[in-house]
Design an enzyme around this catalytic site. Structure first.
Site, PDB file in Angstrom:
ATOM      1  CG  HIS A 101      -9.727  21.935  -3.058  1.00 17.60           C
ATOM      2  ND1 HIS A 101      -9.878  23.093  -3.014  1.00 17.60           N
ATOM      3  CD2 HIS A 101      -9.412  20.999  -3.508  1.00 17.60           C
ATOM      4  CE1 HIS A 101      -8.102  22.493  -2.868  1.00 17.60           C
ATOM      5  NE2 HIS A 101      -8.414  21.979  -3.364  1.00 17.60           N
ATOM      6  CG  ASP A 104     -12.018  24.720  -2.413  1.00 19.39           C
ATOM      7  OD1 ASP A 104     -11.313  24.907  -1.321  1.00 19.39           O
ATOM      8  OD2 ASP A 104     -11.616  24.952  -3.406  1.00 19.39           O
ATOM      9  CD  GLU A 232      -0.709  20.746  -6.391  1.00 13.26           C
ATOM     10  OE1 GLU A 232      -2.113  20.834  -6.551  1.00 13.26           O
ATOM     11  OE2 GLU A 232      -0.396  21.143  -5.108  1.00 13.26           O
ATOM     12  CD  GLU A 268       1.835  24.262  -4.961  1.00  8.14           C
ATOM     13  OE1 GLU A 268       0.460  23.977  -5.256  1.00  8.14           O
ATOM     14  OE2 GLU A 268       2.191  24.920  -3.841  1.00  8.14           O
ATOM     15  CG  ASP A 296      -1.519  24.305  -7.838  1.00  7.19           C
ATOM     16  OD1 ASP A 296      -1.790  24.673  -9.268  1.00  7.19           O
ATOM     17  OD2 ASP A 296      -1.916  23.865  -6.715  1.00  7.19           O
ATOM     18  CG  ASP A 307       2.555  24.816   0.927  1.00  2.46           C
ATOM     19  OD1 ASP A 307       2.845  25.407   0.000  1.00  2.46           O
ATOM     20  OD2 ASP A 307       1.454  23.676   0.478  1.00  2.46           O
ATOM     21  CG  ASP A 309       0.035  28.020  -0.623  1.00  2.00           C
ATOM     22  OD1 ASP A 309       0.673  27.001  -1.241  1.00  2.00           O
ATOM     23  OD2 ASP A 309      -1.070  27.145  -0.129  1.00  2.00           O
ATOM     24  CG  ASP A 339      -2.665  26.134  -4.533  1.00  3.31           C
ATOM     25  OD1 ASP A 339      -2.412  26.406  -3.238  1.00  3.31           O
ATOM     26  OD2 ASP A 339      -1.908  24.926  -4.533  1.00  3.31           O
TER      27      ASP A 339
END
Ligand code: XUL
Ligand code: CO
Length: 440
Positions: A101, A104, A232, A268, A296, A307, A309, A339
């Site tokens: 992003h 980031d 997404e 994802e 993802d 989430d 991840d 991700d």
């Protein structure tokens, strides 16, 4: 140049007998599976936000992951150090792609002008490092959810000034994608959703979201940015109801607004399971609509229900994912983007490598199993037999549109009660396990 991982060399394939935690047991980039190398099939990507910027903070506590690339008091210097550390990581772990992003790779300034100026400096460095290493940008995206201005979303914000701010951010990131040769551009609808319908004009917000996406399509075309555009899906978190709920919802939204030619989906795993679907389901729904663009690759925790991840370790779900991907002829120009974040208790730098190694081995094994299942026709033969009644006779008439309720009534009156046919689920599950256990 300063090394951030001085004790770690490029990760090598050592095979299934290796006891070295810093070696691949399955992923051998050069090994050919179904006519292509594993590297070509899998197109692994590192998620900048988690791997380089993740701090381990959660709602109950602050940072636990203290990184040596983040120790400068000058935020731009820290951003440059982070970019250099990132490329050292990418080359040592052996991925061909990364994703980020805007916020980031570079902190946000006091104004859009200042943010863009700082971003330019870091993008220049990213471009140079891409050239030096050959690592490519799988996708970039705009963070339109962290800053307080986006508390009510961006494209679906009730305030047009916030819509405009997000649009300006996307404009800049499309230019960045063009400059860095991104193969894809992702729209994850951060806070595009609602908390209560009491204050939400649902129809208007969806119209605005479609307008926003159309503007992005138009601008990309105008500047000659040919990346594949991806949406997404995610059903909830941070908002109570996200507009891009799941593959089926996104596809019908795109079709309702005539946008389906311009977008594919970035599916994802953890988002699919939050929507009460399997990863397999959401991938398949995207694929049968010709809209599975990228993945993802992570996994959630059914005991926690948010989430999480996590790095993918589930061989079963990786196998199902690779089945869908191989059946549609591959994932390029998309890829498998991790991700995923190490747990906040996994505080060693080495844990970042170990997590990616496990994830890469998981998908490499999934690839091998899926290729073998396809080659042996395990599922396709069963499917063919299961639907054979539609290949001729009354079934063929149903499929070609010549059957009517009257003709089917006549058929039923003549033939009576249909015969029960087993779905043989347990048999198929046993066969899948056999392939997972025995594929070398
Ligand atoms: C959030 C999520 C994002 C997108 C990119 O759940 O998955 O990181 O992948 O914005
Ligand atoms: Co994601």
């Amino acid at each position: 140049m300063k090394a951030y991982f001085p004790t770690i060399d490029k990760i090598q394939y050592e095979g299934p007998k290796s006891r070295n935690p810093l070696a691949f047991k399955v992923y051998d980039p050069a090994e050919k599976v179904a006519g292509k190398t594993m590297r070509e099939h899998l197109r692994f990507s590192v998620a900048y936000w988690h791997t380089m910027k993740g701090t381990g903070s959660d709602p109950f506590g602050g940072a636990t992951l203290i990184r040596p690339w983040n120790d400068s008091s000058d935020p731009l210097k820290a951003a440059e150090d982070t970019m250099r550390a990132a490329f050292e990581f990418f080359t040592k772990i052996g991925v061909d792609f990364y994703a980020f992003h805007d916020r980031d790779i570079c902190p946000e300034g006091e104004s859009l002008q200042e943010s863009n100026k700082m971003l330019d400096r870091i993008v220049k460095l990213a471009g140079k490092l891409q050239q030096d290493t050959g690592v490519k940008l799988l996708w970039n995206t705009s963070n339109m959810f962290s800053h307080r201005r986006f508390a009510n979303g961006s494209a679906t914000n009730p305030d047009a000034a916030v819509f405009a701010y997000g649009a300006a951010q996307v404009k800049k990131m499309l230019e960045v994608g063009l400059e860095l040769g991104a193969t894809n551009y992702v729209f994850w609808g951060g806070r595009e959703g609602y908390s209560t319908l009491l204050n939400t004009d649902l129809k208007r917000e969806l119209d605005h979201l479609a307008r926003f996406l159309q503007m992005a399509v138009d601008y990309a075309r105008k500047i000659g940015f040919g990346a594949q555009f991806l949406i997404e899906p995610k059903p909830k978190e941070p908002t109570r109801h996200q507009y891009d709920f799941d593959s089926a919802t996104v596809i019908s939204f795109l079709k309702a607004y005539g946008l389906e030619k311009h977008f594919k989906l970035n599916v994802e795993n953890n988002h699919a399971t939050l929507a009460a679907h399997s990863f397999h389901h959401d991938l398949k729904v995207a694929a049968i609509n010709g809209m599975l663009g990228s993945v993802d690759a992570n996994q959630g925790d059914l005991l926690l229900g948010w989430d999480t991840d996590q790095f993918p370790t589930d061989l079963y779900s990786a196998t199902m994912a690779m089945l869908v991907i191989l059946e549609q002829g591959g994932i390029a120009p998309g890829g498998l983007n991790f991700d995923a974040k190490v747990r906040r208790e996994s505080t060693d730098l080495e844990d970042l490598f170990i997590a990616h190694i496990g994830a890469m081995d998981t998908f490499a094994h999934g690839l091998k199993v899926a290729a073998k299942l396809i080659k042996d026709g395990v599922l396709s033969e069963n499917l063919k037999a299961r639907y054979a009644s539609y290949d001729s006779g009354v079934g063929a008439k149903i499929e070609d549109g010549t059957a009517t309720l009257e003709s089917l009534e006549a058929y039923t009156l003549k033939h009576g009660e249909p015969q029960a046919r087993s779905g043989r689920q347990e048999l198929l599950e046993n066969v899948i396990n056999q392939y997972i256990l025995t594929t070398k």
